[in-house]
Design a protein around this motif. Structure first.
Motif, PDB file in Angstrom:
ATOM      1  N   GLY A 188       5.410  46.503  45.975  1.00 25.91           N
ATOM      2  CA  GLY A 188       3.932  47.306  46.058  1.00 25.91           C
ATOM      3  C   GLY A 188       3.997  47.917  47.360  1.00 25.91           C
ATOM      4  N   PHE A 189       2.418  47.561  47.959  1.00 22.20           N
ATOM      5  CA  PHE A 189       1.767  48.266  49.140  1.00 22.20           C
ATOM      6  C   PHE A 189       2.444  48.064  50.327  1.00 22.20           C
ATOM      7  N   LEU A 190       3.145  47.087  50.352  1.00 19.57           N
ATOM      8  CA  LEU A 190       3.813  46.355  51.682  1.00 19.57           C
ATOM      9  C   LEU A 190       5.131  46.957  51.905  1.00 19.57           C
ATOM     10  N   PHE A 191       5.512  47.822  51.402  1.00 22.58           N
ATOM     11  CA  PHE A 191       6.833  48.604  51.272  1.00 22.58           C
ATOM     12  C   PHE A 191       7.265  49.156  52.724  1.00 22.58           C
ATOM     13  N   THR A 192       6.162  49.896  53.274  1.00 19.42           N
ATOM     14  CA  THR A 192       6.214  50.516  54.515  1.00 19.42           C
ATOM     15  C   THR A 192       5.973  49.475  55.713  1.00 19.42           C
ATOM     16  N   THR A 193       5.201  48.441  55.478  1.00 21.48           N
ATOM     17  CA  THR A 193       5.218  47.438  56.432  1.00 21.48           C
ATOM     18  C   THR A 193       6.581  46.520  56.792  1.00 21.48           C
ATOM     19  N   GLU A 194       7.096  46.445  55.585  1.00 20.45           N
ATOM     20  CA  GLU A 194       8.538  45.730  55.485  1.00 20.45           C
ATOM     21  C   GLU A 194       9.435  46.789  56.406  1.00 20.45           C
ATOM     22  N   LEU A 195       9.509  48.107  56.002  1.00 21.01           N
ATOM     23  CA  LEU A 195      10.278  48.930  56.582  1.00 21.01           C
ATOM     24  C   LEU A 195       9.937  49.045  58.083  1.00 21.01           C
ATOM     25  N   VAL A 196       8.769  49.011  58.605  1.00 21.82           N
ATOM     26  CA  VAL A 196       8.475  48.859  60.085  1.00 21.82           C
ATOM     27  C   VAL A 196       8.963  47.581  60.748  1.00 21.82           C
TER      28      VAL A 196
END
Length: 258
Positions: A188-196
């Protein structure tokens, strides 16, 4: 025009969930912006209950972009699921992850261009269109401002994250993001957070550029519910547990691109 197997300069990945009201205008704006630059637009419909997929399929059949390819894919419902599918299908030297209504217009691309011009034409490995940048213009209500501050604080505490807004739009080296895509499992919404988070573990510091929130985006309000906020808070602990004791991610081109 649809995609091919040849490499391109820029891939733009757009998750589309119930996006029929905005997706055609977004695709046309991108085509006009990217024309002449050998680019591709990848729309990933995910779990829509409207006619988003049918509309995108129709657009692909009548697409008239000369050097901007247009591809429509599908994934399971979820922002992260859509982004992962789009990234894995991308061919660009750089990959832009944005939203179906271009929330910052082209401020993120303009900011990346400015960074490159100051660096001899070389783009940074990772650029964030950041709402947290001191020069960004993002109107928030009092409650949303408090929630944003609280979530940012929790993110720093749980993940030790240095990036101010890991949930902005991101422009990433293509080899880097495709190499990490299989390690990013948030649906969900945390995809880019995990990426960063993974990128910071590689000792790459994402460069944040200022953005202005478009009036169209601001007018329809947030798509994040209170339940999403709670889920995202718990998700930070999932990300830390998932990667804290695992092997450090690797990327063979770090020394050439940072």
């Amino acid at each position: 025009m649809t995609g091919s197997t040849e490499a391109v300069g820029l891939s733009v990945v757009i998750p589309a969930h119930n996006s029929s009201a905005v997706i055609e205008n977004t695709a046309r704006r991108l085509m006009n912006r990217l024309s002449g630059g050998n680019a591709e637009i990848i729309v990933v419909e995910n779990g829509s209950t409207d006619n988003t997929f049918a509309l995108c399929t129709s657009m692909a059949k009548r697409w008239d972009g000369t050097d901007v390819a247009f591809t429509v894919l599908q994934s399971e419902k979820g922002l992260g699921n859509a982004l992962r599918v789009g990234v894995q299908a991308s061919r660009g030297a750089h990959v832009l992850l944005t939203a179906d209504d271009l929330p910052f217009g082209f401020d993120d691309l303009d900011g990346a261009d400015a960074l490159a011009s100051r660096n001899g034409g070389h783009f940074p490995a990772f650029v964030v269109g950041s709402k947290a940048h001191s020069e960004s213009s993002v109107e928030r209500g009092a409650l949303r401002g408090v929630l944003t501050w609280g979530f940012a604080s929790l993110r720093r505490i749980v993940l030790g994250m240095r990036t101010g807004d890991p949930q902005g739009t991101v422009l990433v080296d293509g080899d880097l993001i495709r190499g990490l895509a299989s390690d990013i499992v948030e649906p969900g919404f945390l995809f880019t957070t995990e990426l960063v988070y993974l990128v910071e573990k590689l000792d790459i510091r994402p460069q944040e550029v200022p953005v202005r929130l478009s009036e169209d985006h601001d007018s329809h309000g947030t798509r994040v519910s209170r339940a999403d906020v709670v889920s995202m808070g718990l998700g930070l602990f999932r990300i830390r547990k998932r990667h804290q004791h695992g092997a450090k991610p690797t990327w063979g081109s770090v020394s050439r691109s940072v």
